[in-house]
Motif scaffolding. Structure first.
Motif, mmCIF file in Angstrom:
data_model
loop_
_atom_site.group_PDB
_atom_site.id
_atom_site.type_symbol
_atom_site.label_atom_id
_atom_site.label_comp_id
_atom_site.label_asym_id
_atom_site.label_seq_id
_atom_site.Cartn_x
_atom_site.Cartn_y
_atom_site.Cartn_z
ATOM 1 N N HIS A 1 0.853 -1.144 -0.105
ATOM 2 C CA HIS A 1 -0.249 -0.110 -0.119
ATOM 3 C C HIS A 1 1.092 1.152 -0.069
ATOM 4 N N PRO A 2 0.836 2.040 -1.018
ATOM 5 C CA PRO A 2 1.821 3.275 -1.123
ATOM 6 C C PRO A 2 1.573 4.080 -0.173
ATOM 7 N N ALA A 3 0.485 4.515 0.411
ATOM 8 C CA ALA A 3 0.449 5.499 1.506
ATOM 9 C C ALA A 3 0.920 4.864 2.922
ATOM 10 N N PHE A 4 0.580 3.653 3.309
ATOM 11 C CA PHE A 4 1.287 3.097 4.361
ATOM 12 C C PHE A 4 2.662 2.894 4.561
ATOM 13 N N SER A 5 3.104 2.635 3.067
ATOM 14 C CA SER A 5 4.739 2.401 3.052
ATOM 15 C C SER A 5 5.378 3.643 3.132
#
Length: 395
Positions: free
Chosen positions: A360-364
């Motif tokens: 997940h880009p935002a969580f990454s």
């Protein structure tokens, strides 16, 4: 078995470690910069076959391997165990807050993938490879496999420096933690070792050892090759009791210890505490041996007592192993995860490392920012700990 060809290698995915010959796996492990017995074929296979790390307990094994093409002889070039986890227990690199954040945002965190030795917080090589190129190719195949199966994350725990370089090149986030290890500085005996400590620490250790001696406790060190059935039974009983006393079911089954007795006796050393001829406690030490079969690294693994004796834990888990390491020229004794109290016993802080990929880009991005702040905190923590070293300062 899944199979594909990429980066000049044939990539295979198996659900059983026995798909790879033990001799081929162990030969590849022996070539690594940081091999440990906890990545041996027999150890990982025992975790699975004994019912200790299996789907029913939240661990589903997949083995990723890279092979030279049949035209080149189809030899093993790289391999690693990866587990699909339905929880985060038994890992010692804590991501419960990450899982909670996913849940609060309506996202799925499990199953996740981890490259690790189950229940074993021992640093060492995780990505077995014949070369840096093969290691990078193995990691690329692993990440591709995670993406194909839509896994939310991949975590490589307690990796070697070479593993971390490959993970950094692949864009994975780095995480740092602290363990406490004892390094052999060539002391002639335990008294010489004590002489290298500050007076208050030296006095404290002597007081603790006198308490155990005054209670009439004596120790026997039993190499794994000499351990009898009753020794393994005592080990199992003490191991299980320790877990139940802390309110947790034991991770390892009796079948696991039976496999260690049968397949890996050279990698174990048992200290048995006795009083009036009766066993009352144990500590089990793992051993990494060099090419000549001599022990070079020791690992504190399991401990347990059937009766309470003041300071018995310190004697069984630290002082007896350190004295044995000095007598046998062992380079290092790793005391396991966590525990600032180990510093008073001359186990000094050292950093351990893991690497993480989140789909997940935002969580990454959020995890990356968190790890940057956490790393700064760990660095300050290490600096503060080193200022309180129990060793005498050299003028």
């Amino acid at each position: 078995m899944q199979k594909n060809v990429s980066l000049n290698y044939v990539t295979r995915v198996h659900g059983d470690l026995d798909a790879i010959e033990p001799s081929a796996w162990d030969a590849l492990l022996a070539k690594q910069e940081a091999p440990t017995p906890f990545m041996r074929h027999a150890y990982l296979s025992a975790m699975q076959r004994s019912g200790s790390a299996v789907p029913e307990t939240g661990w589903t094994l997949q083995v990723i391997s890279l092979w030279h093409s049949p035209l080149e002889g189809e030899t093993l070039a790289a391999a690693c165990p990866v587990y699909l986890k339905t929880h985060s227990r038994g890992e010692y690199v804590f991501d419960f807050a990450w899982a909670d954040a996913y849940e609060r945002h309506g996202l799925t965190y499990y199953p996740k993938a981890i490259v690790a030795s189950p229940f074993t917080p021992v640093p060492g090589t995780r990505l077995l490879a014949e070369s840096p190129h093969a290691r990078q190719a193995l990691l690329a195949s692993l990440l591709q496999w995670c993406q194909v199966h839509q896994l939310p994350s991949l975590h490589m725990l307690f990796g070697s420096p070479q593993d971390l370089v490959a993970c950094q090149q692949a864009g994975m986030h780095q995480r740092k933690q602290v363990q406490f290890h004892w390094e052999n500085r060539g002391w002639s005996d335990f008294e010489a070792f004590l002489g290298s400590l500050n007076q208050d620490k030296r006095k404290k250790i002597r007081q603790e050892r006198r308490k155990v001696q005054a209670a009439g406790v004596q120790f026997r060190a039993i190499p794994g090759q000499e351990m009898q059935a009753e020794d393994w039974a005592l080990l199992l009983r003490c191991y299980q009791q320790t877990y139940w006393e802390h309110g947790n079911p034991p991770y390892l089954t009796p079948a696991f210890f039976a496999a260690m007795q049968r397949d890996m006796p050279d990698n174990w050393l048992l200290f048995v505490a006795e009083r009036n001829g009766q066993a009352l406690g144990i500590s089990l030490i793992g051993l990494q041996r060099d090419a000549q079969g001599q022990p070079e690294v020791a690992y504190g693994r399991y401990w347990g007592a059937l009766d309470r004796v003041d300071c018995l834990h310190f004697e069984a888990c630290y002082y007896q192993p350190i004295a044995w390491c000095i007598a046998h020229g062992v380079k290092r004794f790793e005391g396991g995860a966590q525990g600032e109290h180990k510093m008073a016993r001359a186990l000094l802080p050292t950093s351990t490392h893991s690497a993480h990929w989140l789909a997940h880009p935002a969580f990454s991005e959020a995890v990356e920012h968190f790890l940057q702040r956490e790393s700064t905190g760990v660095d300050h923590y290490l600096e503060a700990l080193h200022q309180h070293s129990p060793l005498k300062k050299i003028p």
